[in-house]
Write a protein that holds these residues in place. Sequence first.
Motif, PDB file in Angstrom:
ATOM      1  N   LYS A 327       0.833  -1.221   0.000  1.00 11.00           N
ATOM      2  CA  LYS A 327       0.000   0.000   0.000  1.00 11.00           C
ATOM      3  C   LYS A 327       0.856   1.253   0.000  1.00 11.00           C
ATOM      4  CE  LYS A 327      -4.325  -1.063   2.349  1.00 11.00           C
ATOM      5  NZ  LYS A 327      -5.016  -0.966   3.636  1.00 11.00           N
ATOM      6  N   PRO A 328       0.338   2.348  -0.516  1.00 13.95           N
ATOM      7  CA  PRO A 328       1.081   3.611  -0.427  1.00 13.95           C
ATOM      8  C   PRO A 328       1.360   3.947   1.040  1.00 13.95           C
ATOM      9  CG  PRO A 328      -0.804   3.829  -1.904  1.00 13.95           C
ATOM     10  CD  PRO A 328      -0.921   2.483  -1.262  1.00 13.95           C
ATOM     11  N   GLY A 329       2.572   4.371   1.317  1.00 13.01           N
ATOM     12  CA  GLY A 329       2.958   4.616   2.710  1.00 13.01           C
ATOM     13  C   GLY A 329       3.316   3.333   3.430  1.00 13.01           C
ATOM     14  N   GLY A 330       3.555   2.284   2.670  1.00 11.31           N
ATOM     15  CA  GLY A 330       3.844   0.976   3.275  1.00 11.31           C
ATOM     16  C   GLY A 330       5.292   0.833   3.718  1.00 11.31           C
ATOM     17  N   ILE A 331       5.500  -0.160   4.581  1.00 13.24           N
ATOM     18  CA  ILE A 331       6.845  -0.418   5.110  1.00 13.24           C
ATOM     19  C   ILE A 331       7.248  -1.826   4.682  1.00 13.24           C
ATOM     20  CG2 ILE A 331       8.246  -0.646   7.198  1.00 13.24           C
ATOM     21  CD1 ILE A 331       7.198   2.087   7.294  1.00 13.24           C
ATOM     22  N   LEU A 332       8.440  -1.934   4.085  1.00 17.54           N
ATOM     23  CA  LEU A 332       8.943  -3.246   3.679  1.00 17.54           C
ATOM     24  C   LEU A 332      10.194  -3.590   4.480  1.00 17.54           C
ATOM     25  CD1 LEU A 332       8.922  -5.673   1.676  1.00 17.54           C
ATOM     26  CD2 LEU A 332      10.280  -4.261   0.118  1.00 17.54           C
ATOM     27  N   PHE A 333      10.124  -4.736   5.159  1.00 19.75           N
ATOM     28  CA  PHE A 333      11.317  -5.292   5.822  1.00 19.75           C
ATOM     29  C   PHE A 333      11.842  -6.383   4.895  1.00 19.75           C
ATOM     30  CE2 PHE A 333      11.639  -4.285  10.512  1.00 19.75           C
ATOM     31  CZ  PHE A 333      10.674  -3.302  10.549  1.00 19.75           C
ATOM     32  N   THR A 334      12.996  -6.181   4.285  1.00 21.34           N
ATOM     33  CA  THR A 334      13.478  -7.179   3.331  1.00 21.34           C
ATOM     34  C   THR A 334      14.890  -7.637   3.702  1.00 21.34           C
ATOM     35  OG1 THR A 334      13.787  -7.659   0.983  1.00 21.34           O
ATOM     36  CG2 THR A 334      14.271  -5.396   1.655  1.00 21.34           C
ATOM     37  N   PHE A 335      15.106  -8.969   3.635  1.00 19.12           N
ATOM     38  CA  PHE A 335      16.358  -9.546   4.153  1.00 19.12           C
ATOM     39  C   PHE A 335      17.036 -10.464   3.153  1.00 19.12           C
ATOM     40  CE2 PHE A 335      13.719  -8.763   7.882  1.00 19.12           C
ATOM     41  CZ  PHE A 335      14.603  -8.125   8.722  1.00 19.12           C
ATOM     42  N   SER A 336      18.333 -10.648   3.375  1.00 18.26           N
ATOM     43  CA  SER A 336      19.084 -11.724   2.736  1.00 18.26           C
ATOM     44  C   SER A 336      19.999 -12.339   3.795  1.00 18.26           C
ATOM     45  CB  SER A 336      19.957 -11.186   1.611  1.00 18.26           C
ATOM     46  OG  SER A 336      20.960 -12.143   1.316  1.00 18.26           O
ATOM     47  N   CYS A 337      19.967 -13.663   3.906  1.00 25.74           N
ATOM     48  CA  CYS A 337      20.880 -14.315   4.850  1.00 25.74           C
ATOM     49  C   CYS A 337      21.952 -15.120   4.117  1.00 25.74           C
ATOM     50  CB  CYS A 337      20.115 -15.189   5.835  1.00 25.74           C
ATOM     51  SG  CYS A 337      19.200 -16.512   5.047  1.00 25.74           S
ATOM     52  N   SER A 338      22.129 -14.821   2.799  1.00 26.35           N
ATOM     53  CA  SER A 338      23.175 -15.529   2.043  1.00 26.35           C
ATOM     54  C   SER A 338      24.527 -14.910   2.342  1.00 26.35           C
ATOM     55  CB  SER A 338      22.955 -15.387   0.538  1.00 26.35           C
ATOM     56  OG  SER A 338      21.661 -15.753   0.185  1.00 26.35           O
ATOM     57  N   GLN A 339      25.458 -15.732   2.778  1.00 24.84           N
ATOM     58  CA  GLN A 339      26.786 -15.223   3.075  1.00 24.84           C
ATOM     59  C   GLN A 339      27.474 -14.713   1.806  1.00 24.84           C
ATOM     60  OE1 GLN A 339      29.607 -18.048   4.894  1.00 24.84           O
ATOM     61  NE2 GLN A 339      29.587 -16.596   6.572  1.00 24.84           N
ATOM     62  N   ALA A 340      27.176 -15.381   0.683  1.00 21.81           N
ATOM     63  CA  ALA A 340      27.855 -15.039  -0.573  1.00 21.81           C
ATOM     64  C   ALA A 340      27.346 -13.724  -1.165  1.00 21.81           C
ATOM     65  CB  ALA A 340      27.671 -16.171  -1.574  1.00 21.81           C
ATOM     66  N   VAL A 341      26.240 -13.202  -0.646  1.00 18.86           N
ATOM     67  CA  VAL A 341      25.686 -11.944  -1.167  1.00 18.86           C
ATOM     68  C   VAL A 341      26.126 -10.802  -0.247  1.00 18.86           C
ATOM     69  CG1 VAL A 341      23.522 -10.688  -1.584  1.00 18.86           C
ATOM     70  CG2 VAL A 341      23.699 -13.104  -2.200  1.00 18.86           C
ATOM     71  N   SER A 342      26.885  -9.860  -0.788  1.00 11.94           N
ATOM     72  CA  SER A 342      27.375  -8.763   0.058  1.00 11.94           C
ATOM     73  C   SER A 342      26.252  -7.749   0.291  1.00 11.94           C
ATOM     74  CB  SER A 342      28.551  -8.060  -0.611  1.00 11.94           C
ATOM     75  OG  SER A 342      28.067  -7.343  -1.736  1.00 11.94           O
ATOM     76  N   LYS A 343      26.507  -6.861   1.239  1.00 16.76           N
ATOM     77  CA  LYS A 343      25.552  -5.801   1.548  1.00 16.76           C
ATOM     78  C   LYS A 343      25.281  -4.969   0.287  1.00 16.76           C
ATOM     79  CE  LYS A 343      27.150  -3.201   4.868  1.00 16.76           C
ATOM     80  NZ  LYS A 343      27.543  -2.760   6.195  1.00 16.76           N
ATOM     81  N   GLU A 344      26.346  -4.692  -0.462  1.00 12.65           N
ATOM     82  CA  GLU A 344      26.218  -3.870  -1.683  1.00 12.65           C
ATOM     83  C   GLU A 344      25.412  -4.614  -2.748  1.00 12.65           C
ATOM     84  OE1 GLU A 344      29.132  -4.341  -0.039  1.00 12.65           O
ATOM     85  OE2 GLU A 344      28.962  -2.377   0.924  1.00 12.65           O
ATOM     86  N   ASN A 345      25.725  -5.914  -2.921  1.00 14.15           N
ATOM     87  CA  ASN A 345      24.972  -6.746  -3.878  1.00 14.15           C
ATOM     88  C   ASN A 345      23.487  -6.705  -3.566  1.00 14.15           C
ATOM     89  OD1 ASN A 345      27.317  -9.547  -3.873  1.00 14.15           O
ATOM     90  ND2 ASN A 345      27.179  -7.793  -5.240  1.00 14.15           N
ATOM     91  N   PHE A 346      23.174  -6.898  -2.303  1.00 14.34           N
ATOM     92  CA  PHE A 346      21.772  -6.990  -1.893  1.00 14.34           C
ATOM     93  C   PHE A 346      21.077  -5.650  -2.116  1.00 14.34           C
ATOM     94  CE2 PHE A 346      18.553  -6.834   1.620  1.00 14.34           C
ATOM     95  CZ  PHE A 346      17.656  -7.682   1.012  1.00 14.34           C
ATOM     96  N   ARG A 347      21.768  -4.591  -1.730  1.00 13.43           N
ATOM     97  CA  ARG A 347      21.174  -3.267  -1.880  1.00 13.43           C
ATOM     98  C   ARG A 347      20.928  -2.954  -3.355  1.00 13.43           C
ATOM     99  NH1 ARG A 347      23.141   1.864   1.613  1.00 13.43           N
ATOM    100  NH2 ARG A 347      22.421   3.464   0.217  1.00 13.43           N
ATOM    101  N   THR A 348      21.848  -3.374  -4.205  1.00  7.28           N
ATOM    102  CA  THR A 348      21.671  -3.154  -5.641  1.00  7.28           C
ATOM    103  C   THR A 348      20.466  -3.933  -6.162  1.00  7.28           C
ATOM    104  OG1 THR A 348      24.042  -2.877  -5.831  1.00  7.28           O
ATOM    105  CG2 THR A 348      22.851  -3.235  -7.884  1.00  7.28           C
ATOM    106  N   ALA A 349      20.302  -5.172  -5.702  1.00 10.59           N
ATOM    107  CA  ALA A 349      19.156  -5.978  -6.151  1.00 10.59           C
ATOM    108  C   ALA A 349      17.847  -5.313  -5.731  1.00 10.59           C
ATOM    109  CB  ALA A 349      19.253  -7.393  -5.575  1.00 10.59           C
ATOM    110  N   VAL A 350      17.803  -4.807  -4.510  1.00 11.32           N
ATOM    111  CA  VAL A 350      16.577  -4.180  -4.014  1.00 11.32           C
ATOM    112  C   VAL A 350      16.350  -2.840  -4.724  1.00 11.32           C
ATOM    113  CG1 VAL A 350      15.400  -3.269  -1.957  1.00 11.32           C
ATOM    114  CG2 VAL A 350      16.743  -5.365  -1.787  1.00 11.32           C
ATOM    115  N   PHE A 351      17.440  -2.120  -4.961  1.00 10.09           N
ATOM    116  CA  PHE A 351      17.370  -0.857  -5.688  1.00 10.09           C
ATOM    117  C   PHE A 351      16.790  -1.091  -7.093  1.00 10.09           C
ATOM    118  CE2 PHE A 351      19.935   1.096  -9.109  1.00 10.09           C
ATOM    119  CZ  PHE A 351      19.542   2.417  -9.028  1.00 10.09           C
TER     120      PHE A 351
END
Length: 393
Positions: A327-351
């Motif tokens: 919904k508009p104004g919604g909040i998304l909690f999104t995670f990755s627990c893969s060790q092989a995926v870096s913080k930057e990788n994950f952020r790029t995928a979500v971006f």
Amino acid sequence: MNCVQLKSGKEESLKRFHPWVFSGAIARINGNPEEGEVVEIYTSQREFIAKGHWQIGSIAVRVLTFRQDEAIDADFWRRRLQTAYDMRRSIGICQRPDNNTYRLVHGEGDNLPGLVIDIYGRTAVMQAHSAGMHLVRMTIAEALLEVMGHCIDNIYYKSETTLPFKADLYPENGFLKGGSTDNVALEYGLKFHIDWLKGQKTGFFVDQRENRSLLERYAAGRSVLNMFCYTGGFSVYAMRGGATLVHSVDSSAKAIELTNQNVRLNFADDTRHAAYAEDAFKYLDRMGDQYDLIILDPPAFAKHRDALRNALQGYRKLNVKAFEKIKPGGILFTFSCSQAVSKENFRTAVFTAAAMSGRSVRILHQLTQPADHPVSIYHPEGEYLKGLVLYVE
Ligand code: SAH
């Protein structure tokens, strides 16, 4: 003691206290070490540099100590466990009246590569990820009782699926000490049945405690979808936080049963909750746009580096669906627990997912694993849990 000698230049990472020796770094093996045995590691110049557990595989040695005069005996295990316990006590994780669920040993993060110990009330669940830790499990169990005998009575060993099967270790799950069937543990005042007999990992995902607690603060007045709910951890916190409705989804029927059980344990007869056994992608496709808050906490999409590309695609696809429907104004909690995926990788995928959906998205929080899952500064690979809390206009 058997020993291995490194190729020239391969001692650099060990000099910086990185705790692994890869098989490709070894020039020669002196003696005939059995898997799980302690071996000494020498540089190409024949200088001692470390000792640790030998194993056949890409990580050949997991370092236990960088000191030649430190014996790997019963007292060694006691000291390491005492250090792990004292650290958690000093930062206020143990001995809280409202919480008896925490990780006592987090592998490399506690200078004990290959070992995980989670505490659930008066039971410790111990998991070996290396042949070496498997072989010394009884000594570790004794040491654990010496350090924590005042607060635990049971030690359950759960390594059937975490040891390299080629090593012919035939581990059996079972109690090394005690044998309690009381499996209700307390996390920040909420009760959870911990299924250490059949559950994933040690029976519960202890690593999401602080993130669940943050979610509770966002739940009031919101309709919540907890995707990949497993034991329903996020669902129960959302309910306590005042969510108007909570839907929990997991492809495993067993997980849905556990979620319903945990919701009942805390909120008997509360009609705000419903749980569905269904594939995440199918559910996200067919659901409407009724959710104000969505949690995406999928299993590790990439267990190894080779799977990275597919994993990033998986995160992108999943997040696009959430961005499109929240919904508009919604909040998304999104995670990755893969060790092989870096913080930057994950952020790029979500971006990328955000851009594909065309929604305006802001980052409110950047999340990681809690303090009882510490990361050794010398072993950055230990940082595996990544999360973003996003505001979707
Ligand atoms: N959020 C949970 C942990 C999630 S573990 C917690 O806080 O405890 C990941 C879960 O995803 C597992 O329970 C697994 O059964 C589920 N899962 C795996 N693949 C799935 C899929 N395609 N659709 C839905 N659930 C899936």
